[in-house]
Each structure stands twice: as C-alpha cells, then as structure tokens.
Scaffold this motif. Structure first.
Motif, PDB file in Angstrom:
ATOM      1  N   TRP A 176     -15.765  17.879  21.522  1.00  0.00           N
ATOM      2  CA  TRP A 176     -16.589  18.844  20.782  1.00  0.00           C
ATOM      3  C   TRP A 176     -15.750  20.067  20.450  1.00  0.00           C
ATOM      4  O   TRP A 176     -14.628  20.216  20.943  1.00  0.00           O
ATOM      5  N   ARG A 177     -16.311  20.926  19.605  1.00  0.00           N
ATOM      6  CA  ARG A 177     -15.640  22.190  19.274  1.00  0.00           C
ATOM      7  C   ARG A 177     -16.301  23.324  20.036  1.00  0.00           C
ATOM      8  O   ARG A 177     -17.532  23.456  20.006  1.00  0.00           O
ATOM      9  N   ASP A 178     -15.493  24.151  20.669  1.00  0.00           N
ATOM     10  CA  ASP A 178     -16.048  25.281  21.407  1.00  0.00           C
ATOM     11  C   ASP A 178     -16.358  26.435  20.454  1.00  0.00           C
ATOM     12  O   ASP A 178     -16.249  26.295  19.231  1.00  0.00           O
ATOM     13  N   GLY A 179     -16.721  27.581  20.993  1.00  0.00           N
ATOM     14  CA  GLY A 179     -17.130  28.724  20.173  1.00  0.00           C
ATOM     15  C   GLY A 179     -16.055  29.217  19.227  1.00  0.00           C
ATOM     16  O   GLY A 179     -16.349  29.847  18.206  1.00  0.00           O
ATOM     17  N   GLN A 180     -14.805  28.955  19.534  1.00  0.00           N
ATOM     18  CA  GLN A 180     -13.686  29.376  18.649  1.00  0.00           C
ATOM     19  C   GLN A 180     -13.284  28.255  17.687  1.00  0.00           C
ATOM     20  O   GLN A 180     -12.301  28.405  16.953  1.00  0.00           O
ATOM     21  N   GLY A 181     -13.965  27.153  17.711  1.00  0.00           N
ATOM     22  CA  GLY A 181     -13.585  26.043  16.825  1.00  0.00           C
ATOM     23  C   GLY A 181     -12.509  25.163  17.416  1.00  0.00           C
ATOM     24  O   GLY A 181     -12.053  24.201  16.782  1.00  0.00           O
ATOM     25  N   GLY A 215     -25.637  14.591  23.656  1.00  0.00           N
ATOM     26  CA  GLY A 215     -26.218  15.927  23.583  1.00  0.00           C
ATOM     27  C   GLY A 215     -25.867  16.630  22.298  1.00  0.00           C
ATOM     28  O   GLY A 215     -25.638  15.999  21.265  1.00  0.00           O
ATOM     29  N   ARG A 216     -25.813  17.945  22.380  1.00  0.00           N
ATOM     30  CA  ARG A 216     -25.462  18.708  21.180  1.00  0.00           C
ATOM     31  C   ARG A 216     -24.627  19.911  21.575  1.00  0.00           C
ATOM     32  O   ARG A 216     -24.490  20.210  22.767  1.00  0.00           O
ATOM     33  N   VAL A 217     -24.108  20.587  20.550  1.00  0.00           N
ATOM     34  CA  VAL A 217     -23.309  21.785  20.785  1.00  0.00           C
ATOM     35  C   VAL A 217     -24.129  22.978  20.326  1.00  0.00           C
ATOM     36  O   VAL A 217     -24.612  23.019  19.186  1.00  0.00           O
ATOM     37  N   CYS A 218     -24.326  23.941  21.230  1.00  0.00           N
ATOM     38  CA  CYS A 218     -25.090  25.153  20.914  1.00  0.00           C
ATOM     39  C   CYS A 218     -24.170  26.336  21.154  1.00  0.00           C
ATOM     40  O   CYS A 218     -23.731  26.546  22.293  1.00  0.00           O
ATOM     41  N   ALA A 219     -23.877  27.082  20.091  1.00  0.00           N
ATOM     42  CA  ALA A 219     -22.986  28.250  20.187  1.00  0.00           C
ATOM     43  C   ALA A 219     -21.683  27.883  20.906  1.00  0.00           C
ATOM     44  O   ALA A 219     -21.190  28.638  21.750  1.00  0.00           O
TER      45      ALA A 219
END
Ligand code: FES
Length: 320
Positions: free
Chosen positions: A34-39, A58-62
C-alpha cells in the motif's frame, strides 16, 4: 529457496498501486502492498497480527492500512495506531507489523531485503532516444529460472515463435561466448535469424545480440548498436518468484519505436509470451533439475546460468 531472500524482488508495476492495498505473492508468502501518507509504497506480510485476516482485503485511510475485520490501523512504519473497539487504548509495539519500504525502479516497485541491491540498469535505460515501457505482468506456472532460461534461449525462436522471432529453416545457433562478470554472466557474439529484424526491414536477416544475467531472476537482451544512431536497443526481463513453481514476469523495453501506442507494444509482447507460455508450463520438472537434462552447444548460456545459480545456492528444488 536458498539465497533468494538476499535478492531484490519486483512486486508490481508502479501505476498498479493506487488507493487500494494490493495483494502480491513472493517466495511462497502472501504480502500486502500500500501507499502510506507520503505516497511511499510499503509492504508487509498479508496477515493481521490481531486475528490473522488478510490486510489486502482492507483499505487505506489517510495513508494508514486498515484491517478489514476489526478496523485496526497501521501507519507506514507498521505501528498499530488505532483499535476502534478500544478508543482510549494506545497499542504497544507488539501490536504492529514488520514493514518494508519499496523502491521504484524500471517502472516497478521492488522489495529490497537488507543488504540486497537493485539489478543494475542496462545501458539502454539511460538512452533518451529510446522509448521506455514496462509491460506485464505475465503469470506463468513454472519456476523463475525456467523463465530466465527461455529468455536466454535462441534455439527456440524458429519453433515457438516461427514467423515472429525466427524461422525453422534458420534454426542454427552459431557459436557464441559466455563470460563471468562481477555481477553475473554475459553472453556475446550471439546471432539469431529474424524474419523481420526491425521496423523498417522487409526480409529476414541475422541479428547480433548480447545477453546479460545481472541477478538470479533478471536477464537483459541488447541488440548490436544501430549503425547510424549509435544506440543499443534493449529488453530486460524481471521476474518475481511467487513460489518455487509460479512466477510473475515483466518486460522493460527500451526501443526505438515511438509510433506504436503503448497498447500495440504491449500486445506484441503478449503475443510472444502467449507462444512461450504453454511450452514453459509443460516443462517438467518445473524447478530446475540438478541432473537429468542434456545439453547442446547452443545451450552454453543456460548451462552457465545453471552453474552460476548452483554456486549461489539459488533456484534448484529437485534432487536428482
Ligand atoms: Fe485485523 Fe482483527 S483481525 S483487526
């Protein structure tokens, strides 16, 4: 699987990773990316430390990865930062995930275990007059070394790819040299008959090739320098060993074709791979055998590749 854990492994194309977490398989284990908050792309084992659910569902939230089961959230460093059922609780480190940052290279996200290096870029990758395109994934039910050997094999062109990359009436593979390099192997002086050797040609001719193996599951083909332009066209094969008998491959192209659409270039690679796939999947054993196969002089490169893998303790699963 021996020293595969020391290699860099491609997991997916850079543009395949959007908002949603992705499931990938590497070395017989399931991973979530997944990509974290900084991409920044991150990878972890695809198993929640709470009750073992697959995090890729699941999903990625913020930028935080949220488990599909009870909504625990994990930040880019793997820390568990929220347990919705117990809002006032600060999760301890033991509730977290082990996370690996991924590295973008040649249009792919790569997982680099500690001390592993990316495969070296081939020269064509830096040639601005050549078009770069990453094509794939191509899934194939065989081991990664079988796919590499197929890429290095000029003797199959006239049979598997007749009318495309070769002709059975020109099946000869003239002698060529194989040298060890600091990274791996280099085959040079290779020649193959091609029915249509470049975009302008109207008849078949001999084409000069070089092959390199700079990492266990990476192989590079470079054509002889273009006489007028001076550049060398190249294609790299990058393989993710999903497990010992399943592989996912991509091609990184550095080619002079600026006119075809991305889809047309990809379609050609898909056509060629669709010709290879049934033969690759028919080979037994799927893992390279330590003995029991015989060789000809045309197999000098694949024989050297097998020796090189064996010296590294990589890629063999079947005892004689
Ligand atoms: Fe993941 Fe419970 S299994 S939060």
């Amino acid at each position: 699987m021996g020293h595969e854990h020391d290699c860099a492994h491609p997991l997916l194309r850079v543009e395949e990773l959007g908002e949603a977490p992705q499931a990938v398989r590497l070395l017989g284990e399931d991973w979530v990316v997944w990509r974290d908050g900084q991409g920044q792309a991150r990878a972890a084992r695809d198993q929640c430390p709470h009750r073992g659910a697959r995090l890729s569902l699941g999903r990625v939230c913020a930028g935080q990865l949220e488990c599909p089961y009870h909504g625990w959230r994990f930040d880019g460093d793997g820390r568990c930062v929220a347990i919705p059922a117990v809002p006032g609780f600060t999760p301890p480190a033991s509730h977290g995930l082990a996370v690996w940052p991924l590295t973008a290279f040649a249009g792919l996200w790569w997982l680099l275990p500690t001390d592993a290096a990316l495969p070296p870029a081939f020269a064509a990758e830096h040639e601005p007059r050549l078009r770069k395109l990453t094509v794939g994934p191509f899934d194939v039910a065989t081991s990664a070394p079988r796919v590499v050997e197929n890429f290095l094999d000029m003797a199959h062109f006239g049979f598997v790819h007749e009318g495309w990359l070769g002709e059975r009436s020109h099946g000869e593979v003239p002698p060529y040299q194989v040298d060890a390099t600091p990274d791996g192997l280099h085959a040079h002086g290779c020649r193959a008959w091609q029915p249509r050797s470049n975009l302008q040609s109207t008849e078949g001719s001999w084409v000069d090739y070089e092959y390199r193996v700079p990492a266990p599951y990476t192989a590079v083909l470079e054509k002889a320098p273009d006489a007028q332009q001076g550049w060398r066209e190249g294609i790299a094969l990058f393989i993710c060993p999903r497990d010992e008998e399943h592989s996912r491959a991509w091609f990184r192209l550095a080619v002079p074709d600026w006119d075809s659409s991305d889809e047309q270039v990809a379609a050609f690679q898909h056509t060629i791979f669709a010709q290879d796939q049934p033969v690759l999947e028919s080979q037994r054993p799927r893992r390279l055998p330590l003995s029991g196969e015989v060789h000809s002089a045309a197999d000098r490169m694949s024989s050297a590749y097998r020796r090189w893998l064996r010296e590294r303790g990589v890629g063999f699963g079947v005892l004689p």
